[in-house]
Design a protein around this motif. Structure first.
Motif, short mmCIF file in Angstrom:
data_model
loop_
_atom_site.label_atom_id
_atom_site.label_comp_id
_atom_site.label_asym_id
_atom_site.label_seq_id
_atom_site.Cartn_x
_atom_site.Cartn_y
_atom_site.Cartn_z
N GLU A 493 -13.04 20.84 12.11
CA GLU A 493 -11.84 20.90 12.96
C GLU A 493 -10.83 19.80 12.63
O GLU A 493 -9.62 20.03 12.76
N ASP A 494 -11.32 18.63 12.21
CA ASP A 494 -10.41 17.50 12.00
C ASP A 494 -10.01 17.33 10.55
O ASP A 494 -9.00 16.67 10.25
N LYS A 515 -9.05 8.88 2.88
CA LYS A 515 -9.25 8.00 4.05
C LYS A 515 -9.72 8.80 5.26
O LYS A 515 -10.54 8.31 6.05
N MET A 516 -9.21 10.03 5.41
CA MET A 516 -9.68 10.89 6.51
C MET A 516 -11.16 11.23 6.33
O MET A 516 -11.96 11.17 7.27
N LEU A 541 -21.07 9.55 21.11
CA LEU A 541 -20.12 10.66 21.06
C LEU A 541 -18.92 10.45 21.99
O LEU A 541 -17.88 11.09 21.81
N ASN A 542 -19.08 9.56 22.97
CA ASN A 542 -17.99 9.31 23.93
C ASN A 542 -17.09 8.15 23.53
O ASN A 542 -16.23 7.74 24.31
N LEU A 543 -17.29 7.60 22.33
CA LEU A 543 -16.43 6.49 21.88
C LEU A 543 -14.97 6.97 21.81
O LEU A 543 -14.68 8.08 21.34
N THR A 544 -14.07 6.12 22.29
CA THR A 544 -12.65 6.50 22.31
C THR A 544 -12.08 6.67 20.90
O THR A 544 -11.11 7.41 20.70
N VAL A 545 -12.70 6.01 19.91
CA VAL A 545 -12.19 6.10 18.54
C VAL A 545 -12.33 7.51 17.98
O VAL A 545 -11.61 7.90 17.05
N ARG A 546 -13.22 8.32 18.55
CA ARG A 546 -13.41 9.69 18.04
C ARG A 546 -12.14 10.53 18.20
O ARG A 546 -11.83 11.36 17.36
N GLY A 550 -9.94 12.40 15.27
CA GLY A 550 -9.54 13.80 15.38
C GLY A 550 -8.04 14.00 15.18
O GLY A 550 -7.61 15.06 14.72
N ARG A 551 -7.25 12.99 15.54
CA ARG A 551 -5.80 13.12 15.42
C ARG A 551 -5.25 12.44 14.17
O ARG A 551 -4.03 12.34 13.99
N ALA A 552 -6.14 11.98 13.28
CA ALA A 552 -5.70 11.28 12.07
C ALA A 552 -4.84 12.16 11.17
O ALA A 552 -3.94 11.68 10.48
N LYS A 553 -5.08 13.48 11.20
CA LYS A 553 -4.32 14.36 10.31
C LYS A 553 -2.85 14.44 10.69
O LYS A 553 -2.02 14.88 9.89
N TYR A 554 -2.51 14.04 11.91
CA TYR A 554 -1.11 14.08 12.34
C TYR A 554 -0.38 12.76 12.11
O TYR A 554 0.76 12.59 12.53
#
Length: 579
Positions: A493-494, A515-516, A541-546, A550-554
């Motif tokens: 997905e990411d 890098k992604m 799995l609940n780490l905020t960095v996740r 997920g939004r790195a592609k934007y």
């Protein structure tokens, strides 16, 4: 040389008294002088495939040979043009006959009156051979057109034109006794010669992550994009045409639906070229041969496109030729073969289907071109295949797979889930991996290949675990297996999912792709280490960095350093969990 029709069968006619014609000669048929091509000779009878609608033709109508093979005009004016399958310019035909193309319209392929500024680079007295550059013309903002010595001509330059405006028929140089103009003609069924074919060793960067990272194509490589209806073959080819690292784009719409070709014709003039900021059409040639055009012309369209591609390759350019789709082309072969009453092969296709396909793809490649220097040019040939129902065992698919080196298999299941590009990572492959590994190591990262292998391993593990999850549910898996499933979901997905309509996500540079990928792989390894130290999986799995991963592609390309900040944040949050 004139003959008379003795039989009319759809796009195929048979004419007698044709003993002096040769195979693949162009003929004019009937009162309207419809264009056709000789495809079989038996005694004084010639079978002709007519590239226009044959209704109204009858026995006794005249057939006149031109004595020349089907050829294309090669000169300044090709770029930004939109041709039909036999290189008739659609804009000119529209001006002559309106929205519906009239039969028998005879137009020149290029504008013979338009003047171009010729700048000589050779001098009087120079010894030149075929392929040497005599001068240049700025054909568009993006393309410098080299005026080359034609094949078969060599000697001393007796005269050469001064810098100035000339049309493509005017003499711009004399070599020995040969007057040379900007216009060359070349038979479409004959590949243009070159010095030497080289093994491809540089990737053609497309900006599509699933392609560049997992299944790359080399400059001068060959690829097939098979998939069922609606799986996104045309979307993939449009993305490649827009973003591929090629200097010239030849897009062949071969028997596709008219609305898809209309999208291309409307979109491309408005698209901005990421390299120059100019419209993409400034380095593009379009060949539009839609499903409602005569079937026979589909075959010619493929050869027309690849011949124009070879011409620009000979100038030293990297050319990408997109054919959409070779299945429709093969259907044209099947129809003509049936009308010729030839012995059919599998599923009614002619027995020579594989050799015809090979003949097309083998005209691609990385080559040292003719001329005094060591100039290198490349054609990357990419063909979409439309197997009925997505059945990859059908003849066109199988024949194509035996020829091409890259297979981007499209999945209807992924397409229905709105996952684009819908390239199935479990089916697809690239045979250029080993040859390109050194380039990725030197130009992207030393551990690029290892990270890619790790990513594929995770996806394969997910595929195996999927069966267990369907039977007994996710809770039956161990923590490490659940982590693998979560990371695989992140990869899908990411990383692999890419939005062609988002101005940032539509193209990703190799540095950003690495890098992604590294972010996801680092998260996997750090999470495995944390699990070994008895950290709860839900906390990981609940780490905020996740969410940031997920939004790195934007993240825009000019803010790519933010990915390094996310990597640091990931390590810090994992470290706090372990403590």
């Amino acid at each position: 040389m004139q003959g008379r029709i003795v039989k009319v069968s759809g796009p195929l006619i048979v004419a007698e008294n044709m003993q002096d014609v040769k195979m693949f000669d162009v003929v004019r048929v009937g009162e309207k002088k419809l264009i056709g091509e000789v495809i079989e000779l038996r005694g004084d009878r010639a079978s002709v495939q007519v590239y226009e609608e044959t209704s109204g033709l009858s026995v006794g109508d005249m057939v006149q040979s031109t004595g020349e093979p089907l050829s294309v005009e090669l000169a300044p004016g090709l770029i930004e043009s939109i041709f039909d399958g036999i290189q008739r310019p659609l804009n000119t035909m529209w001006q002559l006959s309106g929205d519906r193309i009239q039969r028998g319209v005879q137009v020149k392929s290029l504008n013979h009156t338009k003047q171009w500024e010729f700048i000589p680079v050779a001098r009087i007295g120079d010894e030149v051979i075929a392929g040497d550059t005599l001068g240049t013309v700025q054909e568009s903002v993006a393309v410098l057109h080299k005026i080359m010595v034609p094949y078969g001509v060599h000697g001393k330059i007796v005269s050469i034109a001064d810098r100035g405006l000339y049309n493509i028929d005017q003499t711009i140089a004399t070599i020995g006794d040969n007057p040379i103009c900007m216009l060359q003609k070349w038979p479409v069924r004959k590949g243009r010669p070159y010095k030497e074919k080289i093994s491809p060793n540089l990737p053609m960067i497309t900006g599509q992550r699933v392609i560049d990272t997992l299944f790359p194509i080399a400059k001068g490589g060959t690829a097939a994009v098979p998939g069922p209806f609606g799986s996104g073959k045309t979307v993939v080819q449009h993305q490649l045409a827009k973003w591929a690292d090629a200097q010239i784009i030849i897009f062949i719409g071969c028997g596709e639906r008219g609305n898809e070709m209309t999208d291309v014709l409307n979109e491309f003039p408005e698209l901005k070229d990421p390299k120059s900021g100019e419209p993409l059409m400034k380095r593009t040639v379009l060949i539009a041969n839609t499903s409602d055009m005569p079937v026979a012309a589909r075959e010619a369209s493929i050869y027309t496109g690849i011949t124009i591609g070879e011409y620009y390759r000979d100038m030293g350019y990297t050319v990408a030729v997109m054919a959409d789709s070779t299945s429709r082309w093969a259907e044209a072969l099947r129809e003509m073969s049936g009308r010729l009453e030839e012995m059919p092969g599998e599923e009614g296709y002619p027995a020579y289907l594989a050799s015809r396909l090979a003949g097309f793809y083998e005209r691609g490649g990385l080559v040292k071109v003719l001329g005094s220097g060591d100039t290198v040019g490349a054609i990357s040939a990419i063909g979409a295949v439309s197997p009925p129902g997505g059945d990859l065992s059908e003849p066109v698919c199988q024949a194509t797979l035996r020829i091409v080196k890259v297979f981007w298999g499209l999945s209807s299941e992924l397409a229905y889930r709105r996952h684009f590009p819908a390239i199935d990572w479990m089916q697809s492959y690239s045979l250029y991996d080993d040859k390109l590994e050194g380039w990725y190591k030197d130009n992207v990262a030393t551990d690029f290949a290892e990270s890619k292998v790790e990513m594929m391993r995770i996806l394969q593990e997910e595929s195996q675990l999927d069966e267990i999850v369907r039977l007994v549910g996710m809770d039956a898996l161990s923590y490490k297996d659940r982590l693998t499933m979560e990371v695989a979901k992140s990869i899908r997905e990411d990383f692999l999912h890419q939005n062609a309509f988002d101005e940032v996500d539509t193209y990703t540079s190799m540095t950003k792709q690495y890098k992604m990928m590294k972010l996801i792989i680092d998260f996997y390894h750090l999470a495995q280490s944390a699990l070994d130290q008895d950290v709860d999986l839900d906390d990981i799995l609940n780490l905020t960095v996740r969410e940031q991963i997920g939004r790195a592609k934007y993240i825009p390309e000019d803010e790519i350093e933010r990915l390094d900040d996310i990597a640091k944040e990931l390590k810090q949050q994992m470290l706090q969990l372990v403590k």
